[in-house]
Structure formats: C-alpha cells, structure tokens
Scaffold this motif. Structure first.
Motif, PDB file in Angstrom:
ATOM      1  N   ALA A 146      -3.502  -3.932  -7.930  1.00 26.95           N
ATOM      2  CA  ALA A 146      -3.508  -2.456  -7.514  1.00 26.95           C
ATOM      3  C   ALA A 146      -2.727  -1.715  -8.579  1.00 26.95           C
ATOM      4  O   ALA A 146      -2.958  -0.248  -8.584  1.00 26.95           O
ATOM      5  CB  ALA A 146      -2.266  -2.454  -6.326  1.00 26.95           C
ATOM      6  N   THR A 168       2.335   2.162  -3.420  1.00 22.28           N
ATOM      7  CA  THR A 168       1.463   2.678  -4.519  1.00 22.28           C
ATOM      8  C   THR A 168       1.647   3.856  -4.712  1.00 22.28           C
ATOM      9  O   THR A 168       1.067   4.668  -5.512  1.00 22.28           O
ATOM     10  CB  THR A 168       0.025   2.321  -4.320  1.00 22.28           C
ATOM     11  OG1 THR A 168      -0.539   2.775  -2.879  1.00 22.28           O
ATOM     12  CG2 THR A 168      -0.262   0.572  -4.150  1.00 22.28           C
ATOM     13  N   CYS A 169       2.002   4.826  -3.586  1.00 29.16           N
ATOM     14  CA  CYS A 169       2.075   6.015  -3.559  1.00 29.16           C
ATOM     15  C   CYS A 169       3.280   6.585  -4.618  1.00 29.16           C
ATOM     16  O   CYS A 169       3.220   7.745  -4.967  1.00 29.16           O
ATOM     17  CB  CYS A 169       2.397   6.664  -2.200  1.00 29.16           C
ATOM     18  SG  CYS A 169       0.883   6.346  -0.993  1.00 29.16           S
ATOM     19  N   ALA A 225      -0.228  -6.813  -6.194  1.00 29.71           N
ATOM     20  CA  ALA A 225       0.394  -5.657  -7.231  1.00 29.71           C
ATOM     21  C   ALA A 225      -0.171  -5.487  -8.312  1.00 29.71           C
ATOM     22  O   ALA A 225      -0.395  -4.680  -9.165  1.00 29.71           O
ATOM     23  CB  ALA A 225       1.874  -6.206  -7.157  1.00 29.71           C
ATOM     24  N   PHE A 265      -0.120  -1.829 -10.472  1.00 27.21           N
ATOM     25  CA  PHE A 265       1.434  -1.593 -10.875  1.00 27.21           C
ATOM     26  C   PHE A 265       1.829  -2.685 -12.160  1.00 27.21           C
ATOM     27  O   PHE A 265       1.008  -3.431 -12.510  1.00 27.21           O
ATOM     28  CB  PHE A 265       2.284  -2.442  -9.885  1.00 27.21           C
ATOM     29  CG  PHE A 265       2.475  -1.671  -8.296  1.00 27.21           C
ATOM     30  CD1 PHE A 265       3.223  -0.673  -8.319  1.00 27.21           C
ATOM     31  CD2 PHE A 265       1.589  -2.133  -7.356  1.00 27.21           C
ATOM     32  CE1 PHE A 265       3.386  -0.119  -7.012  1.00 27.21           C
ATOM     33  CE2 PHE A 265       1.615  -1.404  -6.149  1.00 27.21           C
ATOM     34  CZ  PHE A 265       2.456  -0.470  -5.936  1.00 27.21           C
ATOM     35  N   ASP A 289       0.734  -1.153   0.090  1.00 25.58           N
ATOM     36  CA  ASP A 289      -0.176  -0.017  -0.034  1.00 25.58           C
ATOM     37  C   ASP A 289       0.771   1.344  -0.082  1.00 25.58           C
ATOM     38  O   ASP A 289       0.567   2.311  -0.812  1.00 25.58           O
ATOM     39  CB  ASP A 289      -1.012   0.015   1.168  1.00 25.58           C
ATOM     40  CG  ASP A 289      -2.004  -1.032   1.128  1.00 25.58           C
ATOM     41  OD1 ASP A 289      -2.220  -1.524   0.027  1.00 25.58           O
ATOM     42  OD2 ASP A 289      -2.672  -1.345   2.048  1.00 25.58           O
TER      43      ASP A 289
END
Length: 218
Positions: A176, A135-136, A173, A178, A132
């Motif tokens: 999310a 992800t930033c 991942a 990526f 998490d």
C-alpha cells in the motif's frame, strides 16, 4: 480484531476500550528512530494483546481507569507548541496500541498543523479493512514484529494465529506504500523461535523497510 462489538453503542470488547480514546502520556520524544525524531509521542490506553512482559500493564488491562479523553483541540494546540519549540517532525500515536482507536485518532489528526507526519506504532494485529482506513492519513507504520511462527504469540500474548496475521499485514502495508519501520524486541530464550525467523522474513519480504532490533527487554 473482529470482536463483533458496537463501541459506538457503548459495548466493549476484549481490549476493554470505549468509543473515545484516552491519553495517559504525551511528550516530545527524542529517542525514536531518526525517521521519527523528534516527534510528539501520544500514548493511548488499551491493547488487543496481553503480553506477559508488557511494561504498561495497568494502562492496557484497565484502559478506562487511566488518562484523559483524547481531545482534537488540545492535541492540535500541543502539536503547534511542540513544532514551534522543538521542531517536531510529526506526531506518533503509541500505546497500548493505537489502531484500536482509529476513529478517535483520525478525528484528532484532522486538526493537526499541516506538514506534520503521522506515525502509528502498532503490534500489527489489525484487519485489512483497518489498514485501508489508515492509508487516508497515516504516513509511517511502526510495527512491532514480536514473535516468530511458533506458539510464542499465543503463549506470551494470548493471540492465536499471530504469525500469518502480522506477516500478512506487513506485506499489505508495504504494497500500500506505507513507510515501514519494523521493530523486533530481543527476548531471552527466543533467538531461534522468534528473532531469527522474524528478521529473516523481514529481510526477504520487506527489503525497503527500516528494521530496528531492540535490546530493552526487562
């Protein structure tokens, strides 16, 4: 790893690293996958694996004895120079393994020139909470899917529960968003136990990932 130590208070876990990441090598890399090259590769000490075939053993086993502290200012200056001189696409944090240094790396990335992509080269052994955080600021995850579902992970890298942990993280991942590059190193005698199941799993569960079967074992 959920080792339970407080590195901000000076404690050190099994990986042996401290609060501050340390850089033991950095150069403009022309030999990575086309999605990455050319990039400024930044090698950080320390790892949460102890692979018997590790080519960077001293930097992994004694992470505080090598390199220099990661400086956000120095890294930004070097990235600007590499961008002007070599047209780098981004910065790739390598190791060891960089995701045990998320705080230091995140702080350093804040100072990088805009427009550069950030890649993290990892063994996939991290928590969902760490993902998490990534992800930033991470654009590309380069994950080494080293072993299959058998006992090779515990026997060769001293980690338990390798397969369910790393495949879970790869699936998370992907979900999310990526961009994923999944590497697999061919190892003598591990075609059936590691290579075949690893590549089969990637083909079935990560159709959009970029696989790279590597032959540089030594």
């Amino acid at each position: 790893m959920r080792c339970g130590v407080d590195r901000l208070a000076g404690e050190r876990g099994p990986c042996g690293v401290g609060r501050q990441a340390r850089v033991y090598n950095a150069f403009v890399h022309l030999g990575e996958e086309p999605e990455l090259s050319p990039c400024l590769a930044v090698f950080l000490t320390g790892c949460n694996f102890r692979c018997e075939f590790c080519s960077d053993g001293p930097y992994v086993d004694r992470p505080l004895d090598h390199g220099v502290p990661l400086s956000a200012t120095a890294l930004a200056d070097r990235a600007r120079h590499a961008l002007a001189e070599h047209g780098i696409r981004g910065v790739e944090f390598v190791g060891g393994v960089p995701d045990i240094h998320l705080l230091s790396v995140a702080e350093a990335c804040e100072r990088l020139p805009s427009g550069l992509e950030i890649a993290l080269n990892t063994n996939g052994w991290f928590t969902p909470e760490a993902l998490d955080v990534m992800t930033c600021w991470v654009d590309i995850l380069v994950v080494d899917l080293k072993f299959g579902p058998g006992a090779c992970g515990s026997e060769l890298a001293q980690v338990k529960g390798y397969w369910p942990t790393v495949t879970r993280n790869l699936a998370l991942a992907s979900a999310a968003g990526f961009r994923l590059i999944v590497r697999h190193l061919l190892m003598p005698g591990h075609l059936e136990c590691c290579t075949r199941p690893a590549l089969t799993w990637v083909s079935r569960h990560l159709p959009d990932a970029r696989p790279n079967v590597m032959t540089g074992y030594r």
